[in-house]
Write an enzyme that holds these catalytic residues in place. Structure first.
Site, PDB file in Angstrom:
ATOM      1  N   CYS A   1       0.808  -1.221   0.000  1.00 18.93           N
ATOM      2  CA  CYS A   1       0.000   0.000   0.000  1.00 18.93           C
ATOM      3  C   CYS A   1       0.838   1.266   0.000  1.00 18.93           C
ATOM      4  O   CYS A   1       0.300   2.374  -0.004  1.00 18.93           O
ATOM      5  CB  CYS A   1      -0.950  -0.030   1.187  1.00 18.93           C
ATOM      6  SG  CYS A   1      -1.950  -1.536   1.168  1.00 18.93           S
TER       7      CYS A   1
ATOM      8  N   HIS B   1      -1.945   8.708   5.378  1.00 18.86           N
ATOM      9  CA  HIS B   1      -2.258   7.366   4.903  1.00 18.86           C
ATOM     10  C   HIS B   1      -3.654   7.011   5.432  1.00 18.86           C
ATOM     11  O   HIS B   1      -4.472   6.474   4.707  1.00 18.86           O
ATOM     12  CB  HIS B   1      -1.188   6.388   5.379  1.00 18.86           C
ATOM     13  CG  HIS B   1      -1.309   5.028   4.792  1.00 18.86           C
ATOM     14  ND1 HIS B   1      -1.356   4.803   3.434  1.00 18.86           N
ATOM     15  CD2 HIS B   1      -1.393   3.797   5.374  1.00 18.86           C
ATOM     16  CE1 HIS B   1      -1.473   3.496   3.217  1.00 18.86           C
ATOM     17  NE2 HIS B   1      -1.500   2.863   4.367  1.00 18.86           N
TER      18      HIS B   1
ATOM     19  N   HIS C   1      -9.637   2.382   0.424  1.00 19.75           N
ATOM     20  CA  HIS C   1      -8.190   2.189   0.284  1.00 19.75           C
ATOM     21  C   HIS C   1      -7.891   1.595  -1.088  1.00 19.75           C
ATOM     22  O   HIS C   1      -8.147   0.419  -1.336  1.00 19.75           O
ATOM     23  CB  HIS C   1      -7.699   1.269   1.402  1.00 19.75           C
ATOM     24  CG  HIS C   1      -6.204   1.225   1.522  1.00 19.75           C
ATOM     25  ND1 HIS C   1      -5.345   1.660   0.546  1.00 19.75           N
ATOM     26  CD2 HIS C   1      -5.411   0.809   2.548  1.00 19.75           C
ATOM     27  CE1 HIS C   1      -4.097   1.494   0.940  1.00 19.75           C
ATOM     28  NE2 HIS C   1      -4.113   0.982   2.157  1.00 19.75           N
TER      29      HIS C   1
END
Lengths: 427, 416
Positions: free
Chosen positions: A171, A317, A354
């Site tokens: 990620c 994030h 996400h």
């Protein structure tokens, strides 16, 4: 270090909140979520069956029908978003190919990252193998499922012949892609680079894997008990309980500043810093107090040659998992000290979910637009302040500011950390 | 381009888990002796399949290198890389401490990553349902997990990077490592490539592409790069990892320097998703730019570690590209393909070629291209047929060309 400066001159986005950079930006600054029930396959048997899907996307609008049929969705998204970014940067000719009058294709490269590439294609291949035997496996399976299939196809589609690679760092991929692309220009390997991330993981096997990790956020409203997919991603909220899986692609055209100015292009922003680090801690959990994240932010500040007090905005994030948001807040406090409370911090994952390997690139797009305009998209679904998380998360409503320096954090499974710093372009 | 001498990137340690040996010296001894690592597939029962041969790693026991529990939660491509990295770090004599761990990076590339765990997961999913899928599947299959595991196992906290460029991945790792060192982003980089995908779905896909040799009855002669009767590659697995560090760092701690990574380049064909550009222009540009980046004249090159897969198209195109890049000097080059012995290990292939390049510089021996029997008019260079050649090697370049048209070249040089 050389004096080569790196400008952002084009943006292309295909995301859960819109197809196109303008549509996506409009959704973000108006706080619209892109999370809903999964439609890409029948997910009704799954305990959690919501996602941030790209909606109404037709690959054949962007590429030849035969190519579209053979390629994975992550490649479709990348080809589409790249087309928009190149057009935005004024680099395409009337035929939709790279305009050689604007850029030398040999001096134009790309880092198109992905966390996992064509996982859906591999899973389908295994199913075919088990049910129908090896002779029915597509000869196109391997070259189309590998993580660099998108970067290969983007190069082919637009005729871009310089350095080409697909960074993979879970990620954190999108952040690394922008950073490595920036470094390629600074080092003189290329004059133009695409920094991009693409991901299409809304497939049965991946959803099962994420479900088994107990990492997914629940669509049940913590106050009312009602079913509400759009409220499932709640970064920094005290009731956050997991991330929402999503998909998409964002592409930034990075260009050596002198090259851009010579073409008469006004930069959207400048990329001035990049930091990268590893936790060396655990394959799935982040290091305590975001220790690795701290080193990445410090390295990016050092690379940019600015003090922490110069940063105005952080695109976090902010995955909406209990641990990430807590540690990231601690990391920001530790790195920025007193200035942390003056920072505007938001997580656009409240709206997009996400996007995995595409997340850092999408958030790079957000940071470029914030640096350009000062307008900051909010952290939506923020209703219950967490007593431990005391920073300014720009709750629920966009805010017009004079933000000029923006930082994007990305962290990945296995302990990858990347931080990117951008600045408003001023002559 | 002149480089800061202190920031030259030098090699101080090597590790390997390969089809012809589970450490770098055994690999090199067998490579120079012309030993093939190909054989019948043992990883699964290939009876009735079109292709039943592979170059497998033999006798690898992960618990030699890591504890049992860690090994169980690590995909095989990560296990191979962790083992090779442990060997390389041990040889380099590098002591990892709190004082230096933030300045040690990992660049560990792969082609397919944990494709085996995806396949296993899908099988479980189809047969037993989503609730039986392992919670470790997602982190295990992540292509960057080999790099992460090297970082975690050794406490290395600098940049950890995995880049994928199909069969060029292993070469790219060395290009990236050199740049991290040169630009001061790290003092030491643990770098290389790893691949392990000996599984039915991968073989079926490659066989259906027509990419694999079908010499099932004669596996050790199946991989025949540059030979007129080549019919495809033999799929292999393995990992090769090196310790690359800044020259000043290596010299300060008194490490033995094996060779230098002098530079490299990446280019893209922008031509086709699986076929090379038949003019070889992308590959040629990679060689030219790699040499320019390294500050090496083409005439200074002694040895080209060829991509040399043994497919009809690659070997002819690569020959053309070498001729275009080197002109008359092409006839003075030694050009050999280690894939004749270890098969094509995809994302690890470039790293194994890097081992061959470094050892050839160290020992003055160029490993052969085995199974070279019938010359092909389209392949007319000196392929060091069948028997290793004694030759002083000062500069060796390694080629890697991937699906999708990604080309990478790295330049290795005697360190002086």
């Amino acid at each position: 270090m050389s004096g080569r400066r790196v400008a952002v001159t084009g943006l292309g986005v295909v995301s859960p909140v819109g197809i196109g950079a303008e549509a996506s930006w409009d959704a973000l600054v108006n706080g619209r979520s892109g999370v809903a029930d999964i439609t890409l396959f029948d997910a009704s048997d799954y305990e959690i069956h919501i996602a941030g899907e790209v909606k109404g996307f037709d690959a054949t609008q962007y590429m030849d029908g035969k190519d579209a049929r053979r390629h994975d969705r992550n490649t479709h998204l990348a080809v589409a978003a790249t087309g928009e970014a190149l057009r935005h940067a004024g680099l395409l000719n009337a035929d939709g190919a790279l305009d050689a009058g604007q850029a030398d294709p040999d001096r134009f490269g790309m880092v198109v990252g992905t966390a996992i590439g064509g996982i859906g294609m591999i899973a389908d291949g295994v199913q075919t193998l088990l049910e129908r035997g090896p002779n029915r496996i597509s000869p196109f399976l391997l070259p189309h499922m590998i993580p660099d299939a998108a970067s290969g196809m983007v190069a082919i589609q637009y005729g871009i012949r310089g350095p080409n690679m697909a960074v993979v760092s879970a990620c954190a991929t999108g952040g690394h892609a922008i950073g490595e692309a920036m470094e390629s220009i600074v080092r003189g390997q290329a004059d133009l680079m695409l920094g991009a991330g693409t991901e299409a993981v809304i497939v049965p096997l991946a959803l099962a894997g994420f479900g088994q990790m107990k990492a997914l956020g629940s669509p049940i409203d913590p106050d009312t008990g009602e079913y509400n997919p759009q409220g499932a991603s709640r970064p920094f909220d005290a009731t956050r309980n997991g991330f929402v899986v999503s998909e998409g692609c964002a592409v930034l055209v990075l260009e050596e500043l002198g090259h851009a100015l010579a073409r008469g292009v006004t930069p959207i922003a400048e990329v001035i810093g990049y930091g990268s680090s590893a936790d060396a801690f655990h394959m799935a959990a982040p290091a305590v107090r975001g220790e690795g994240n701290q080193r990445a932010m410090r390295a990016a500040l050092e690379r940019a040659g600015i003090g922490p007090e110069r940063v105005d905005y952080i695109n976090a994030h902010g995955t909406s998992t209990p641990l990430n948001d807590r540690y990231e807040s601690m990391a920001i406090s530790d790195v920025f000290g007193e200035h942390a409370s003056r920072l505007a911090i938001s997580s656009t994952k409240g709206m997009t979910g996400h996007m995995m390997g595409a997340a850092g690139a999408f958030e790079g797009f957000v940071c470029a637009r914030v640096a350009q305009s000062g307008l900051i998209p909010p952290t939506i679904n923020y209703r219950h302040p967490d007593p431990e998380l005391t920073l300014d998360y720009v709750p629920n409503a966009a805010r017009q500011t004079d933000a000029r320096v923006t930082l994007s954090n990305s962290m990945g499974l296995g302990g990858h950390n990347s931080s990117i710093i951008m600045r408003r372009y001023e002559e | 381009m002149s480089r800061d001498p202190a920031r030259r990137a030098v090699i101080t340690g090597m590790g390997a888990i390969t089809p012809i040996g589970n450490d770098a010296e055994t690999f090199w001894a067998n490579l120079t002796a012309g030993v093939s690592g190909a054989g019948p597939i043992t990883a699964y029962d290939p009876t009735g399949e079109e292709v039943r041969i592979a170059a497998e790693v033999k006798g690898f026991d992960p618990v030699t290198w890591m504890d049992f529990k860690q090994a169980r939660r690590m995909a095989r491509f990560s296990q191979l890389a962790v083992a090779a990295a442990a060997q390389a770090i041990a040889q380099s004599g590098l002591q990892i401490t709190d004082a230096n761990r933030d300045d040690i990076a990992v660049v560990l590339n792969t082609g397919g990553g944990g494709i085996g765990d995806v396949a296993l997961g899908e099988r479980v999913f189809l047969e037993h349902g989503g609730k039986r899928v392992s919670p470790f599947m997602v982190p295990m299959l992540s292509p960057s997990m080999a790099a992460c595991q090297i970082s975690i196992q050794n406490g290395l906290r600098g940049p950890v990077i995995t880049s994928v460029a199909a069969c060029a991945s292993g070469v790219q790792a060395f290009v990236e490592a050199q740049r991290l060192i040169e630009h001061g982003d790290a003092d030491v980089v643990i770098t290389g490539g790893t691949e392990s995908a000996i599984l039915p779905v991968a073989f079926a896909a490659l066989a259906n592409m027509g990419a694999l040799s079908k010499r099932n009855d004669d596996p050790t002669h199946a991989s025949r790069p540059f030979d007129a009767n080549r019919d495809g590659f033999v799929f292999g697995e393995g990992a090769a990892v090196m310790v690359v560090e800044a020259a000043e760092h290596a010299e300060r701690r008194g490490a033995a320097i094996l060779a230098e990574v002098a530079g490299g380049a990446l280019t893209s064909d922008a031509f086709h998703i699986s076929a090379p550009d038949p003019t070889g222009s992308g590959a040629m540009r990679a060689m030219q730019r790699g040499l320019k980046d390294a500050g090496v004249e083409p005439e200074a090159v002694d040895y080209v570690v060829a991509h040399g897969t043994g497919t009809p198209l690659n070997d002819a195109t690569e020959t053309l590209a070498i001729r275009s890049a080197f002109g008359a000097h092409a006839d003075r080059l030694a050009v050999s393909s280690n894939k004749s012995m270890i098969g094509h290990t995809l994302g690890a292939a470039g790293a194994m070629s890097a081992l061959a390049a470094v050892c050839s510089i160290r020992d003055g021996v160029v490993p052969p291209t085995i199974n070279y029997e019938t010359p092909d008019p389209a392949c007319d260079l000196d392929y060091v047929p069948n028997v290793a050649a004694r030759r002083q090697v000062n500069v060796a370049i390694i080629n890697g060309f991937g699906f999708g048209g990604q080309n990478a070249v790295a330049v290795f040089r005697r360190y002086a």
